[in-house]
Design a protein around this motif. Sequence first.
Motif, mmCIF file in Angstrom:
data_model
loop_
_atom_site.group_PDB
_atom_site.id
_atom_site.type_symbol
_atom_site.label_atom_id
_atom_site.label_comp_id
_atom_site.label_asym_id
_atom_site.label_seq_id
_atom_site.Cartn_x
_atom_site.Cartn_y
_atom_site.Cartn_z
ATOM 1 N N MET A 98 0.865 -1.164 0.000
ATOM 2 C CA MET A 98 0.000 0.000 0.000
ATOM 3 C C MET A 98 0.907 1.222 0.000
ATOM 4 O O MET A 98 1.879 1.289 0.744
ATOM 5 N N ARG A 99 0.556 2.179 -0.841
ATOM 6 C CA ARG A 99 1.333 3.414 -0.962
ATOM 7 C C ARG A 99 0.360 4.583 -0.886
ATOM 8 O O ARG A 99 -0.621 4.618 -1.635
ATOM 9 N N VAL A 100 0.648 5.532 0.025
ATOM 10 C CA VAL A 100 -0.244 6.676 0.212
ATOM 11 C C VAL A 100 0.574 7.960 0.211
ATOM 12 O O VAL A 100 1.535 8.082 0.976
ATOM 13 N N VAL A 101 0.182 8.891 -0.638
ATOM 14 C CA VAL A 101 0.743 10.236 -0.596
ATOM 15 C C VAL A 101 -0.152 11.033 0.348
ATOM 16 O O VAL A 101 -1.367 11.094 0.164
ATOM 17 N N VAL A 102 0.471 11.622 1.374
ATOM 18 C CA VAL A 102 -0.237 12.359 2.417
ATOM 19 C C VAL A 102 0.089 13.842 2.247
ATOM 20 O O VAL A 102 1.257 14.217 2.268
ATOM 21 N N GLN A 103 -0.947 14.655 2.077
ATOM 22 C CA GLN A 103 -0.755 16.094 1.950
ATOM 23 C C GLN A 103 -1.560 16.809 3.024
ATOM 24 O O GLN A 103 -2.777 16.617 3.107
ATOM 25 N N ARG A 104 -0.872 17.611 3.826
ATOM 26 C CA ARG A 104 -1.573 18.426 4.817
ATOM 27 C C ARG A 104 -2.257 19.557 4.058
ATOM 28 O O ARG A 104 -1.642 20.194 3.214
ATOM 29 N N SER A 105 -3.539 19.784 4.377
ATOM 30 C CA SER A 105 -4.277 20.788 3.614
ATOM 31 C C SER A 105 -5.152 21.651 4.510
ATOM 32 O O SER A 105 -5.582 21.229 5.575
ATOM 33 N N LYS A 106 -5.402 22.862 4.031
ATOM 34 C CA LYS A 106 -6.295 23.792 4.729
ATOM 35 C C LYS A 106 -7.738 23.573 4.313
ATOM 36 O O LYS A 106 -8.651 23.877 5.057
ATOM 37 N N GLN A 107 -7.928 23.032 3.116
ATOM 38 C CA GLN A 107 -9.249 22.667 2.604
ATOM 39 C C GLN A 107 -9.026 21.848 1.349
ATOM 40 O O GLN A 107 -7.989 21.965 0.697
ATOM 41 N N ALA A 108 -10.001 21.000 1.014
ATOM 42 C CA ALA A 108 -9.875 20.179 -0.185
ATOM 43 C C ALA A 108 -11.249 19.675 -0.615
ATOM 44 O O ALA A 108 -12.163 19.556 0.201
ATOM 45 N N LYS A 109 -11.346 19.370 -1.911
ATOM 46 C CA LYS A 109 -12.574 18.760 -2.428
ATOM 47 C C LYS A 109 -12.252 17.945 -3.659
ATOM 48 O O LYS A 109 -11.214 18.133 -4.306
ATOM 49 N N VAL A 110 -13.142 17.021 -3.948
ATOM 50 C CA VAL A 110 -13.042 16.222 -5.157
ATOM 51 C C VAL A 110 -14.386 16.287 -5.864
ATOM 52 O O VAL A 110 -15.448 16.202 -5.237
ATOM 53 N N GLU A 111 -14.316 16.452 -7.185
ATOM 54 C CA GLU A 111 -15.522 16.534 -8.006
ATOM 55 C C GLU A 111 -15.480 15.470 -9.097
ATOM 56 O O GLU A 111 -14.416 15.171 -9.642
ATOM 57 N N VAL A 112 -16.644 14.930 -9.405
ATOM 58 C CA VAL A 112 -16.817 13.999 -10.518
ATOM 59 C C VAL A 112 -17.948 14.560 -11.380
ATOM 60 O O VAL A 112 -19.054 14.796 -10.867
ATOM 61 N N ASN A 113 -17.652 14.802 -12.631
ATOM 62 C CA ASN A 113 -18.636 15.381 -13.557
ATOM 63 C C ASN A 113 -19.277 16.657 -13.001
ATOM 64 O O ASN A 113 -20.483 16.870 -13.103
ATOM 65 N N GLY A 114 -18.457 17.504 -12.372
ATOM 66 C CA GLY A 114 -18.931 18.776 -11.861
ATOM 67 C C GLY A 114 -19.667 18.726 -10.535
ATOM 68 O O GLY A 114 -20.076 19.757 -10.020
ATOM 69 N N GLU A 115 -19.832 17.529 -9.968
ATOM 70 C CA GLU A 115 -20.501 17.396 -8.672
ATOM 71 C C GLU A 115 -19.493 17.025 -7.595
ATOM 72 O O GLU A 115 -18.659 16.140 -7.780
ATOM 73 N N ILE A 116 -19.576 17.706 -6.449
ATOM 74 C CA ILE A 116 -18.667 17.421 -5.337
ATOM 75 C C ILE A 116 -19.061 16.093 -4.700
ATOM 76 O O ILE A 116 -20.191 15.903 -4.284
ATOM 77 N N THR A 117 -18.085 15.174 -4.646
ATOM 78 C CA THR A 117 -18.344 13.874 -4.004
ATOM 79 C C THR A 117 -17.735 13.817 -2.609
ATOM 80 O O THR A 117 -18.101 12.971 -1.806
#
Length: 146
Positions: free
Chosen positions: A1-20
């Motif tokens: 298992m390999r994971v890239v870990v990024q500390r963030s102040k905020q984040a989102k992911v969208e699929v076809n323009g909708e936030i998932t």
Amino acid sequence: MRVVVQRSKQAKVEVNGEITGQIASGLVLLVGITHSDTDADIQFTADKICNLRIFEDDLGKMNLSLLDVGGEILSVSQFTLYGDCRKGRRPNFMEAAKPEFANELYEKFNEELRSKGVKVETGLFGAMMDVSLTNDGPVTLIIESK
């Protein structure tokens, strides 16, 4: 298992323009699964991520974990983390797990994180996703279970 870990102040992911999935302060995880991964890899990696002391204390030192600061996680499946670029010009993805197996372990991984009391948002496994975040620091690490 390999994971890239990024500390963030905020984040989102969208699929076809909708936030998932969307989080406030915390960690963005790009999660790669290989065919030899097991439940032990999931447990090791989830524990390591939740307890990494990569958040700053009152003195500005990285002494606090995600659990200490009440941070959230945005977990995104990322088979390309197992792309081998040593030969030729096209990455070889033979080390990435098959989708059915990878999805099963990815879901178990997210549940393991949740069992530690962390809010976990996700993308959509196997979809083309737009991931946006504000890196905090930036602090970016790679965790490998092997």
